[in-house]
Design a protein around this motif. Structure first.
Motif, mmCIF file in Angstrom:
data_model
loop_
_atom_site.group_PDB
_atom_site.id
_atom_site.type_symbol
_atom_site.label_atom_id
_atom_site.label_comp_id
_atom_site.label_asym_id
_atom_site.label_seq_id
_atom_site.Cartn_x
_atom_site.Cartn_y
_atom_site.Cartn_z
ATOM 1 N N GLY A 335 20.117 1.201 12.372
ATOM 2 C CA GLY A 335 19.042 1.925 13.045
ATOM 3 C C GLY A 335 18.634 3.181 12.319
ATOM 4 O O GLY A 335 17.422 3.475 12.184
ATOM 5 N N LEU A 336 19.594 3.923 11.812
ATOM 6 C CA LEU A 336 19.262 5.123 11.047
ATOM 7 C C LEU A 336 18.507 4.769 9.757
ATOM 8 O O LEU A 336 17.537 5.444 9.398
ATOM 9 C CB LEU A 336 20.544 5.892 10.730
ATOM 10 N N GLY A 337 18.950 3.724 9.098
ATOM 11 C CA GLY A 337 18.248 3.305 7.889
ATOM 12 C C GLY A 337 16.829 2.854 8.171
ATOM 13 O O GLY A 337 15.896 3.152 7.400
ATOM 14 N N TYR A 338 16.636 2.154 9.275
ATOM 15 C CA TYR A 338 15.289 1.699 9.655
ATOM 16 C C TYR A 338 14.363 2.885 9.922
ATOM 17 O O TYR A 338 13.214 2.903 9.485
ATOM 18 C CB TYR A 338 15.396 0.803 10.886
ATOM 19 N N VAL A 339 14.882 3.886 10.629
ATOM 20 C CA VAL A 339 14.060 5.069 10.919
ATOM 21 C C VAL A 339 13.738 5.833 9.645
ATOM 22 O O VAL A 339 12.607 6.303 9.436
ATOM 23 C CB VAL A 339 14.778 5.968 11.946
ATOM 24 N N VAL A 340 14.711 5.958 8.765
ATOM 25 C CA VAL A 340 14.479 6.678 7.508
ATOM 26 C C VAL A 340 13.439 5.974 6.660
ATOM 27 O O VAL A 340 12.536 6.607 6.089
ATOM 28 C CB VAL A 340 15.811 6.833 6.744
ATOM 29 N N ILE A 341 13.522 4.664 6.570
ATOM 30 C CA ILE A 341 12.590 3.908 5.720
ATOM 31 C C ILE A 341 11.176 3.947 6.291
ATOM 32 O O ILE A 341 10.201 4.135 5.558
ATOM 33 C CB ILE A 341 13.093 2.457 5.565
ATOM 34 N N THR A 342 11.033 3.768 7.579
ATOM 35 C CA THR A 342 9.706 3.665 8.181
ATOM 36 C C THR A 342 9.023 5.015 8.381
ATOM 37 O O THR A 342 7.800 5.062 8.567
ATOM 38 C CB THR A 342 9.798 2.942 9.533
ATOM 39 N N THR A 343 9.781 6.094 8.385
ATOM 40 C CA THR A 343 9.174 7.421 8.567
ATOM 41 C C THR A 343 9.088 8.225 7.281
ATOM 42 O O THR A 343 8.688 9.395 7.326
ATOM 43 C CB THR A 343 9.980 8.227 9.615
ATOM 44 N N ALA A 344 9.467 7.649 6.175
ATOM 45 C CA ALA A 344 9.405 8.379 4.906
ATOM 46 C C ALA A 344 7.947 8.673 4.552
ATOM 47 O O ALA A 344 7.067 7.808 4.682
ATOM 48 C CB ALA A 344 10.063 7.553 3.799
ATOM 49 N N ASN A 345 7.662 9.910 4.139
ATOM 50 C CA ASN A 345 6.295 10.309 3.796
ATOM 51 C C ASN A 345 6.207 11.075 2.479
ATOM 52 O O ASN A 345 5.203 11.712 2.205
ATOM 53 C CB ASN A 345 5.693 11.153 4.915
ATOM 54 N N ASP A 346 7.263 11.042 1.691
ATOM 55 C CA ASP A 346 7.213 11.737 0.405
ATOM 56 C C ASP A 346 6.200 11.120 -0.547
ATOM 57 O O ASP A 346 5.681 11.797 -1.440
ATOM 58 C CB ASP A 346 8.604 11.731 -0.247
ATOM 59 N N GLN A 347 5.930 9.826 -0.390
ATOM 60 C CA GLN A 347 4.981 9.147 -1.272
ATOM 61 C C GLN A 347 3.536 9.342 -0.842
ATOM 62 O O GLN A 347 2.617 8.958 -1.566
ATOM 63 C CB GLN A 347 5.306 7.649 -1.316
ATOM 64 N N MET A 348 3.310 9.948 0.299
ATOM 65 C CA MET A 348 1.952 10.133 0.804
ATOM 66 C C MET A 348 1.321 11.374 0.194
ATOM 67 O O MET A 348 1.982 12.403 0.044
ATOM 68 C CB MET A 348 1.962 10.255 2.333
ATOM 69 N N ASP A 349 0.060 11.274 -0.124
ATOM 70 C CA ASP A 349 -0.658 12.397 -0.724
ATOM 71 C C ASP A 349 -1.699 12.963 0.247
ATOM 72 O O ASP A 349 -1.589 14.098 0.697
ATOM 73 C CB ASP A 349 -1.323 11.960 -2.025
ATOM 74 N N ARG A 350 -2.717 12.174 0.560
ATOM 75 C CA ARG A 350 -3.786 12.654 1.437
ATOM 76 C C ARG A 350 -3.943 11.813 2.695
ATOM 77 O O ARG A 350 -4.460 12.284 3.708
ATOM 78 C CB ARG A 350 -5.125 12.679 0.678
ATOM 79 N N VAL A 351 -3.540 10.567 2.653
ATOM 80 C CA VAL A 351 -3.674 9.663 3.792
ATOM 81 C C VAL A 351 -2.297 9.476 4.422
ATOM 82 O O VAL A 351 -1.346 9.060 3.753
ATOM 83 C CB VAL A 351 -4.260 8.309 3.365
ATOM 84 N N THR A 352 -2.189 9.790 5.684
ATOM 85 C CA THR A 352 -0.940 9.641 6.432
ATOM 86 C C THR A 352 -1.218 8.847 7.704
ATOM 87 O O THR A 352 -2.366 8.526 8.025
ATOM 88 C CB THR A 352 -0.349 11.018 6.783
ATOM 89 N N TRP A 353 -0.139 8.552 8.435
ATOM 90 C CA TRP A 353 -0.284 7.781 9.662
ATOM 91 C C TRP A 353 -0.649 8.679 10.836
ATOM 92 O O TRP A 353 -0.175 9.804 10.936
ATOM 93 C CB TRP A 353 1.007 7.029 9.971
ATOM 94 N N ALA A 354 -1.489 8.150 11.708
ATOM 95 C CA ALA A 354 -1.853 8.877 12.929
ATOM 96 C C ALA A 354 -0.722 8.767 13.945
ATOM 97 O O ALA A 354 0.201 7.951 13.809
ATOM 98 C CB ALA A 354 -3.158 8.324 13.502
ATOM 99 N N ARG A 355 -0.785 9.575 14.962
ATOM 100 C CA ARG A 355 0.238 9.555 16.000
ATOM 101 C C ARG A 355 0.139 8.257 16.808
ATOM 102 O O ARG A 355 -0.950 7.761 17.089
ATOM 103 C CB ARG A 355 0.075 10.751 16.938
ATOM 104 N N GLY A 356 1.297 7.742 17.187
ATOM 105 C CA GLY A 356 1.337 6.566 18.039
ATOM 106 C C GLY A 356 1.413 5.247 17.320
ATOM 107 O O GLY A 356 1.530 4.199 17.978
#
Length: 419
Positions: A335-356
């Motif tokens: 579960g911790l690995g799943y959360v870390v992988i799916t919430t990683a944002n270091d590769q994002m530059d200008r486009v990110t995910w919206a809330r929800g």
């Protein structure tokens, strides 16, 4: 010596007194006039300069004619080569569109034709920049303005004459015709070769349609009566997904063309399809999920061995405690690995995910977000200090497209200096 033998007629004496006029007389004289040795030498000397003068124009005339002939040959050579390339293009494509054996074209044959077309295109592109230099060289070699004018007139008389630009367009059209042919089955290798060819030609406008055709084109098959039968395919199947490397090559070509609608269409027909999400889940998530399914059995086997090995409590109770501990550890780490992988944002530059947006959807659509991030980086300011101040119709359209896909462009809390 007898004086009678030394007598010279009056006409000969006049010639001796006026030697310059002797060259105007013909060499053959009547039998009644005898030439002396001196008069013959004078006549020969007076004739020699005229012969040399008359002979001099012959050499330049031959040289000029030779140079004009060379210029004509140099002018005639490129059309001959272009016509050869033109004929070769039709020979290659006709072997697939109209095969002699009336069979379905094989993948190897299609790959060979696309490779040969790519080779022809590269040859034309390599020599495209040498055209002005060769024209200037022909001018230095003696090509006159009149000859160049005649060449331009002849070109106007034949508006359909061959040139490198028309041949490059013909290669692009014929390659697209090959893939649109109903009897052609598009494989991943053929699609990759086609995308590479159109990228080299800088003509990516047909790529979204070909991507959609790859996913939904009916599969041809020879029937028992010698005809061709077609089998409908579903565009949502796993095998209908576009390879990520091929899609990125196509997207790079569209970005180089600076065509925003084309970039969005390529993303929608490649990364944004359901088939691509299924393919990613099957390729990257199948092994971890299989491990989770096998984990209880492996944990129970280890727990049983531990319960039988210990002697401080009941073996059944020890087996239950060990099994609960192992499964708790496995699911907690997973579960911790799943959360870390799916919430990683270091590769994002200008486009990110919206809330929800669910975590699973964030992971499975990461390639689509990364593609839109590349497009935003290509259309926006490079300097991070000016980001968020872009204007224009294309930028507004891009922001709306990103918003409709559950993403956010330049989220304030993630911008530099706004944490």
């Amino acid at each position: 010596m007898d004086r009678g033998s030394m007598r010279v007629c009056h006409e000969c004496m006049s010639l001796l007194r006026q030697p310059k006029r002797a060259s105007r007389l013909p060499f053959a004289t009547s039998a009644g006039h005898r030439w002396s040795g001196r008069s013959f030498v004078i006549a020969a000397q007076s004739r020699s300069p005229r012969d040399k003068t008359a002979a001099r124009p012959a050499s330049p005339q031959i040289t000029r004619n030779a140079s004009q002939k060379g210029a004509r040959s140099s002018k005639a050579s490129p059309p001959t080569q272009l016509s050869t390339v033109h004929q070769r293009i039709f020979e290659l494509t006709s072997s697939v569109l109209k095969p002699e054996d009336h069979k379905l074209p094989s993948e190897q044959r299609l790959l060979y034709v696309l490779e040969q077309l790519d080779t022809l295109a590269k040859g034309l592109l390599d020599t495209k920049s040498s055209g002005p230099a060769s024209s200037a060289q022909n001018g230095k070699d003696g090509t006159t303005a009149t000859f160049a004018l005649l060449g331009s007139v002849n070109a106007r008389q034949h508006p359909g004459h061959l040139n490198k630009a028309s041949l490059l367009s013909l290669i692009s059209e014929k390659a697209e015709e090959l893939l649109r042919n109903p009897t052609t089955f598009i494989t991943p290798a053929i699609l990759k070769s086609y995308v590479g060819l159109q990228t080299n030609l800088h003509q990516p406008s047909s790529l979204p349609d070909i991507f959609a055709l790859y996913a939904s084109k009916p599969a041809p098959k020879l029937s028992s009566d010698g005809g061709v039968a077609f089998t409908e395919v579903s565009p949502d199947k796993v095998n209908a997904a576009i390879d990520a490397k091929t899609a990125n090559i196509a997207l790079s070509s569209a970005i180089d063309a600076h065509n925003l609608p084309l970039c969005i269409d390529i993303i929608d027909t490649s990364f944004g399809t359901l088939a691509f999400r299924k393919s990613k889940g099957l390729r990257q998530a199948l092994f971890p999920f299989a491990g989770l399914l096998l984990a209880p059995g492996a944990a129970y086997a280890l727990s049983t061995a531990f319960g039988n090995f210990q002697n401080s409590m009941d073996p059944g109770l020890a087996t239950g405690v060990a099994f609960a501990g192992i499964m708790t550890y496995v699911f907690t780490v997973t579960g911790l690995g799943y959360v870390v992988i799916t919430t990683a944002n270091d590769q994002m530059d200008r486009v990110t995910w919206a809330r929800g947006v669910p975590l699973w959807e964030r992971w499975v659509r990461e390639e689509e977000r990364a593609a839109l991030d590349r497009v935003a980086g290509a259309w926006g300011f490079k300097d991070a200090r000016w980001r968020g101040t872009e204007e224009g119709a294309e930028w507004v359209e891009l922001r709306e497209v990103i918003g409709r896909k559950g993403m956010a462009l330049d989220k304030v809390e993630l911008m530099e200096g706004m944490e």
